[in-house]
Design a protein around this motif. Structure first.
Motif, short mmCIF file in Angstrom:
data_model
loop_
_atom_site.label_atom_id
_atom_site.label_comp_id
_atom_site.label_asym_id
_atom_site.label_seq_id
_atom_site.Cartn_x
_atom_site.Cartn_y
_atom_site.Cartn_z
N ASP A 64 -30.23 32.76 12.88
CA ASP A 64 -29.29 32.67 14.00
C ASP A 64 -28.20 31.64 13.72
O ASP A 64 -28.51 30.51 13.34
CB ASP A 64 -30.02 32.20 15.27
N VAL A 114 -24.52 34.94 16.85
CA VAL A 114 -24.79 34.93 18.29
C VAL A 114 -23.52 34.50 19.00
O VAL A 114 -23.15 33.32 18.98
CB VAL A 114 -25.97 33.99 18.63
N CYS A 115 -22.85 35.46 19.61
CA CYS A 115 -21.51 35.24 20.16
C CYS A 115 -21.52 34.96 21.66
O CYS A 115 -22.57 34.95 22.30
CB CYS A 115 -20.63 36.44 19.84
N ALA A 154 -23.98 36.26 24.95
CA ALA A 154 -25.33 36.69 24.56
C ALA A 154 -26.37 36.06 25.48
O ALA A 154 -26.17 34.97 26.02
CB ALA A 154 -25.61 36.30 23.11
N ALA A 177 -27.03 31.16 23.40
CA ALA A 177 -25.83 31.83 22.91
C ALA A 177 -24.80 30.85 22.37
O ALA A 177 -24.86 29.65 22.62
CB ALA A 177 -25.22 32.67 24.03
N SER A 192 -24.60 39.77 17.70
CA SER A 192 -25.31 39.59 18.96
C SER A 192 -24.36 39.13 20.05
O SER A 192 -23.52 38.26 19.81
CB SER A 192 -26.44 38.56 18.78
N GLY A 193 -24.50 39.72 21.24
CA GLY A 193 -23.71 39.25 22.35
C GLY A 193 -23.20 40.33 23.27
O GLY A 193 -22.28 41.07 22.92
N MET A 253 -29.74 43.16 19.95
CA MET A 253 -29.67 43.38 21.39
C MET A 253 -30.92 42.86 22.08
O MET A 253 -32.04 43.23 21.72
CB MET A 253 -29.49 44.88 21.64
N GLY A 285 -27.88 38.06 29.25
CA GLY A 285 -26.53 38.00 28.72
C GLY A 285 -25.56 38.73 29.64
O GLY A 285 -25.96 39.39 30.60
#
Length: 319
Positions: free
Chosen positions: A125, A146-147, A150, A154, A177-178, A199, A281
């Protein structure tokens, strides 16, 4: 051989604290996507090993009975000095040759070497370029970007420039991700340059998830502005639903505070908090139902195909 070539969708169901158990992992893998869970979802290393054995046994049985290949499964490890179980859990991982390890809060080259020793993969991550560079130096096989938006812990970066920035120096697997909840979102992640989508929130609202019905209902009712980014719960910024924060007696004026990080307490004090203070998220805005994993994967596959077909037609429009 690429272990992800046989997937029905380029998708990893993210490991979610208290939510992901063997039932969810098994159903994900049976239905052609990568299923994962946090090692700390089991209170002891002995219990963790029981889960690993259960997952391996069920997937082997599935393959024998159907002749189909199950997707690989993975385990999330928090690599942080306060997590006293890392070494014991790693012994279980090596013993049972867990196919995929997802590391958080620290990329350790010795861990990567141990997993590579039996042919496994390590994804890590990251929420910024500096973290990605350190993980790349440690030899990880994939980076999970991880944007903003998320669920869980996050980051704050927009996915478009972040993917381009990391791709400029990292030529291995990139996961995005996000705030993704649909097959169209997965297709968008591929167009941005990711190899796999990552996800989480969408899988909270599945039959196999260990989430209470009230949690699922709150996700159904939440929009993008109902998600709060705060470090007040564990000391690390994470996204939570505002309704659950308020219900737990945590007013808005406390959302800017920061708790002291200590993952050694993950199994007691924080676990109690996360049972009532629910993470999600911004992708919750696209969720209004709950269903078995098998139905969800089928629907997302249809959405994914449709999105690709629409994009293909654009080539004719702008030829």
């Amino acid at each position: 051989m690429n272990p992800f070539q046989s997937l029905k969708l380029p998708l990893v169901a993210a490991p979610m604290f208290l939510i992901s158990g063997p039932e969810l992992v098994i159903e994900c893998c049976k239905n052609g996507i990568v299923g994962t869970f946090p090692a700390l979802n089991q209170r002891t290393t002995e219990g963790f090993e029981e889960w690993v054995i259960q997952i391996k046994t069920e997937l082997e049985k599935f393959e024998q009975e159907t002749g189909k290949k199950a997707a690989p499964f993975g385990v999330n490890l928090i690599v942080h000095p306060t997590n006293s179980r890392v070494l014991q859990d790693m012994q279980v991982i090596v013993k049972h040759k867990v196919p995929l390890i997802i590391t958080s809060l620290g990329a350790v080259s010795d861990l990567v070497d141990a997993v590579h020793g039996y042919g496994g993969l390590v994804f890590h991550d990251v929420i910024k370029k500096r973290h990605a560079e350190k993980a790349a130096e440690a030899g990880v096989d994939g980076l999970i970007l991880v944007c903003a938006g998320a669920g869980g812990h996050a980051g704050t970066l927009n996915p478009m420039p972040f993917v381009h920035e990391i791709r400029s120096f990292f030529d291995k697997t990139i996961l995005l991700s996000g705030a993704m909840s649909t097959g169209q979102d997965i297709a968008s992640a591929m167009q941005m340059g990711a190899d796999l989508a990552y996800m989480g929130t969408r899988f909270i609202n599945t039959t196999e998830a260990r989430s209470p019905e009230e949690y699922k209902e709150m996700i159904n009712e939440s929009g993008t502005t109902d998600i709060v980014y705060t470090a007040a719960i564990s000391g690390v910024n994470a996204n939570f639903m505002s309704k659950s924060l308020e219900k737990a007696g945590i007013p808005k004026e406390m959302w800017e505070s920061k708790a002291q990080i200590d993952f050694g307490k993950e199994l007691d004090t924080e676990a109690k908090a996360w049972k009532t203070i629910w993470s999600a998220g911004q992708g919750a805005a696209s969720i209004n139902d709950s269903m078995p994993v098998s139905e969800l994967v089928k629907r997302m596959k249809d959405e994914f195909k449709q999105a690709i077909e629409i994009q293909t037609k654009l080539l004719e429009t702008y030829a």
